[in-house]
Scaffold this active site. Structure first.
Site, PDB file in Angstrom:
ATOM      1  N   TRP A 185       0.841  -1.211   0.000  1.00  0.00           N
ATOM      2  CA  TRP A 185       0.000   0.000   0.000  1.00  0.00           C
ATOM      3  C   TRP A 185       0.864   1.245   0.000  1.00  0.00           C
ATOM      4  O   TRP A 185       0.529   2.244  -0.630  1.00  0.00           O
ATOM      5  CB  TRP A 185      -0.976  -0.021   1.173  1.00  0.00           C
ATOM      6  CG  TRP A 185      -1.883  -1.211   1.117  1.00  0.00           C
ATOM      7  CD1 TRP A 185      -1.982  -2.213   2.028  1.00  0.00           C
ATOM      8  CD2 TRP A 185      -2.808  -1.541   0.063  1.00  0.00           C
ATOM      9  NE1 TRP A 185      -2.901  -3.150   1.614  1.00  0.00           N
ATOM     10  CE2 TRP A 185      -3.425  -2.764   0.422  1.00  0.00           C
ATOM     11  CE3 TRP A 185      -3.176  -0.928  -1.139  1.00  0.00           C
ATOM     12  CZ2 TRP A 185      -4.382  -3.395  -0.386  1.00  0.00           C
ATOM     13  CZ3 TRP A 185      -4.125  -1.551  -1.940  1.00  0.00           C
ATOM     14  CH2 TRP A 185      -4.716  -2.760  -1.564  1.00  0.00           C
TER      15      TRP A 185
ATOM     16  N   ASP B  76      -1.849   6.464   6.477  1.00  0.00           N
ATOM     17  CA  ASP B  76      -2.860   5.530   5.993  1.00  0.00           C
ATOM     18  C   ASP B  76      -3.130   4.573   7.151  1.00  0.00           C
ATOM     19  O   ASP B  76      -2.298   3.729   7.463  1.00  0.00           O
ATOM     20  CB  ASP B  76      -2.318   4.786   4.762  1.00  0.00           C
ATOM     21  CG  ASP B  76      -3.252   3.669   4.282  1.00  0.00           C
ATOM     22  OD1 ASP B  76      -4.319   3.474   4.892  1.00  0.00           O
ATOM     23  OD2 ASP B  76      -2.900   3.008   3.283  1.00  0.00           O
TER      24      ASP B  76
ATOM     25  N   LYS C 208     -11.972  -2.544   6.810  1.00  0.00           N
ATOM     26  CA  LYS C 208     -11.158  -3.386   7.687  1.00  0.00           C
ATOM     27  C   LYS C 208     -11.683  -3.356   9.119  1.00  0.00           C
ATOM     28  O   LYS C 208     -11.824  -4.390   9.742  1.00  0.00           O
ATOM     29  CB  LYS C 208      -9.688  -2.941   7.667  1.00  0.00           C
ATOM     30  CG  LYS C 208      -9.112  -2.679   6.272  1.00  0.00           C
ATOM     31  CD  LYS C 208      -8.751  -3.936   5.522  1.00  0.00           C
ATOM     32  CE  LYS C 208      -8.529  -3.757   4.030  1.00  0.00           C
ATOM     33  NZ  LYS C 208      -7.597  -2.738   3.600  1.00  0.00           N
TER      34      LYS C 208
HETATM   35  C1  LIG Z   1      -6.965  -2.301   2.184  1.00  0.00           C
HETATM   36  C2  LIG Z   1      -5.966  -1.221   2.275  1.00  0.00           C
HETATM   37  C3  LIG Z   1      -5.856  -0.209   1.308  1.00  0.00           C
HETATM   38  C4  LIG Z   1      -6.694  -0.189   0.043  1.00  0.00           C
HETATM   39  O1  LIG Z   1      -7.984   0.148   0.330  1.00  0.00           O
HETATM   40  P1  LIG Z   1      -9.058   0.299  -0.847  1.00  0.00           P
HETATM   41  O2  LIG Z   1     -10.240   0.803  -0.083  1.00  0.00           O
HETATM   42  O3  LIG Z   1      -9.254  -1.043  -1.440  1.00  0.00           O
HETATM   43  O4  LIG Z   1      -8.555   1.287  -1.817  1.00  0.00           O
HETATM   44  C5  LIG Z   1      -4.935   0.787   1.513  1.00  0.00           C
HETATM   45  N1  LIG Z   1      -4.138   0.798   2.588  1.00  0.00           N
HETATM   46  C6  LIG Z   1      -4.201  -0.157   3.533  1.00  0.00           C
HETATM   47  C7  LIG Z   1      -3.289  -0.109   4.713  1.00  0.00           C
HETATM   48  C8  LIG Z   1      -5.114  -1.202   3.396  1.00  0.00           C
HETATM   49  O5  LIG Z   1      -5.175  -2.159   4.348  1.00  0.00           O
END
Ligand SMILES: *Cc1c(COP(=O)(O)O)cnc(C)c1O
Length: 357
Positions: free
Chosen positions: A99, A167, A191
């Site tokens: 990511w 993030d 998540k």
């Molecule tokens: C799942 C995830 C993403 C991507 O998320 P999307 O909503 O599918 O764009 C980005 N960063 C982290 C840390 C993730 O776990």
């Protein structure tokens, strides 16, 4: 048979969230209408949005001067929105997983990117700690939890005065955060909060408006700040579900209590891995171990039994433990909604499988 849901995302939601959402799909706030078919401008949905924003602020103890946004496009859209709105000349990024790699790629479209450290050569099995953040960087970006590799930074880093962007997609609401250190925190909801389709952005208002480039309306945080996430139709159902989870988190005692439960669950599983001769963790430095996503494999001696263990586990109702293809083995995601009981069932399955060999 009762299922134990270890999927990495979309992932387990509390029964409270699922039941209240199901009820509102049939009859939303006594309107006699489904939450699927009401205007986002109705007073009933406005109340949902207002309460969701207020609860995010309360749970994360967000100071004055920040806006909480509910946006579409996933965390992946934030990879470009963040630099588009905040990168003037140069940004610093920590490369700790897939990511982060994706975020770096997007940032390069908007300016110079200084990757201050990377664990790529070690397949992201640790979090680099030895790095300097250039003082002239517009911000320092990091991924607090690397969902795929099972590493996590559970402390707000000290960036020496450089502004922070994180993030937090896969560990938001799993610990208290000092939001005042950040210019921007974003998190895809699927998540630890809600079904897929909505992303939370917590943005410091005075960090906006300092770049010279033109920004398309929908990609400008200021649009959504000004319109309270209602510039266009927001993802109504995921926001409704997010509100249920936020209420549930508050009822459980907030993020401090959630953290205690998460730590206990993770300790239980890591102990089982560490005391086993058949399983071993993939993260090299134990202090980097994620309490949200526990990655482990079978030791070389037993490697060929991995597939068999997944089948064995599934006979016990355990789902979603197959590791990401870039790591292999197993990944057990222990998000807030996962009960300790599910961890106990997994640990028991590991012990039983091991004792049979
Ligand atoms: C799942 C995830 C993403 C991507 O998320 P999307 O909503 O599918 O764009 C980005 N960063 C982290 C840390 C993730 O776990």
């Amino acid at each position: 048979m009762k299922k134990h849901n270890f999927y990495a995302g979309p992932s387990i939601l509390s029964q409270y969230t699922i039941k209240n959402t199901a009820d509102a799909i049939l009859n939303f706030a006594d309107t006699g209408l489904s939450v699927l078919e009401v205007s986002h401008r109705s007073k009933e949905f406005q109340a949902v949005m207002d309460e969701a924003v207020a609860l995010v602020k309360e749970l994360l103890d967000i100071p004055e001067g920040y806006s909480v946004l509910f946006l579409g496009g996933g965390a992946s859209l934030q990879f470009c929105m963040a630099p588009m709105n905040l990168l003037r000349t140069k940004a610093a990024y920590l490369e700790t997983g897939t990511w982060a790699v994706n975020a770096i790629k997007e940032a390069r479209l908007f300016g110079e990117v200084d990757v201050v450290a990377s664990s790529k050569d070690a397949n992201f099995t640790f979090i680099p700690k030895d790095y300097t953040i250039p003082a002239d960087a517009d911000y320092f970006h990091f991924t607090s939890n690397n969902t795929i590799y099972g590493t996590e930074m559970r402390n707000d880093p000290d960036a020496g005065g450089v502004r922070l962007i994180a993030d937090m997609s896969s560990d938001i609401f799993s610990r208290p955060v000092d939001v005042s250190k950040y210019d921007l925190i974003y998190a895809g909801a699927q998540k630890n909060l809600a079904p897929a389709g909505v992303t939370i952005a917590i943005v410091r208002d005075d960090a906006l408006g300092h770049v010279d480039r033109p920004i398309p309306t929908m990609l400008d945080y200021r649009t959504h700040v000004k319109k309270g996430s209602m510039f266009n139709t927001p993802p109504v159902l995921p926001i409704f579900a997010a509100l249920q989870t936020l209420r549930y988190y508050k009822e459980l005692g907030g993020v401090k209590e959630l953290e205690k439960m998460d730590l206990a669950k993770a300790a239980k599983l890591y102990d089982a891995i560490d005391s086993s001769r058949m399983f071993e963790g993939t993260v090299t430095d134990p202090s980097d171990r994620s309490i949200m996503n526990v990655c482990f494999v079978m030791t070389p001696e037993y490697k060929e039994l991995e597939k068999e263990f997944i089948d064995f586990a599934s006979s016990k109702g355990i789902v979603g433990i197959k590791g990401h293809r870039s790591v292999g083995g197993f990944r057990a995601s222990l998000y807030n909604a996962l009960p300790m009981e599910s961890v106990e069932v997994l640990v028991a399955a590991m012990k039983e499988f091991e004792s049979k060999r």
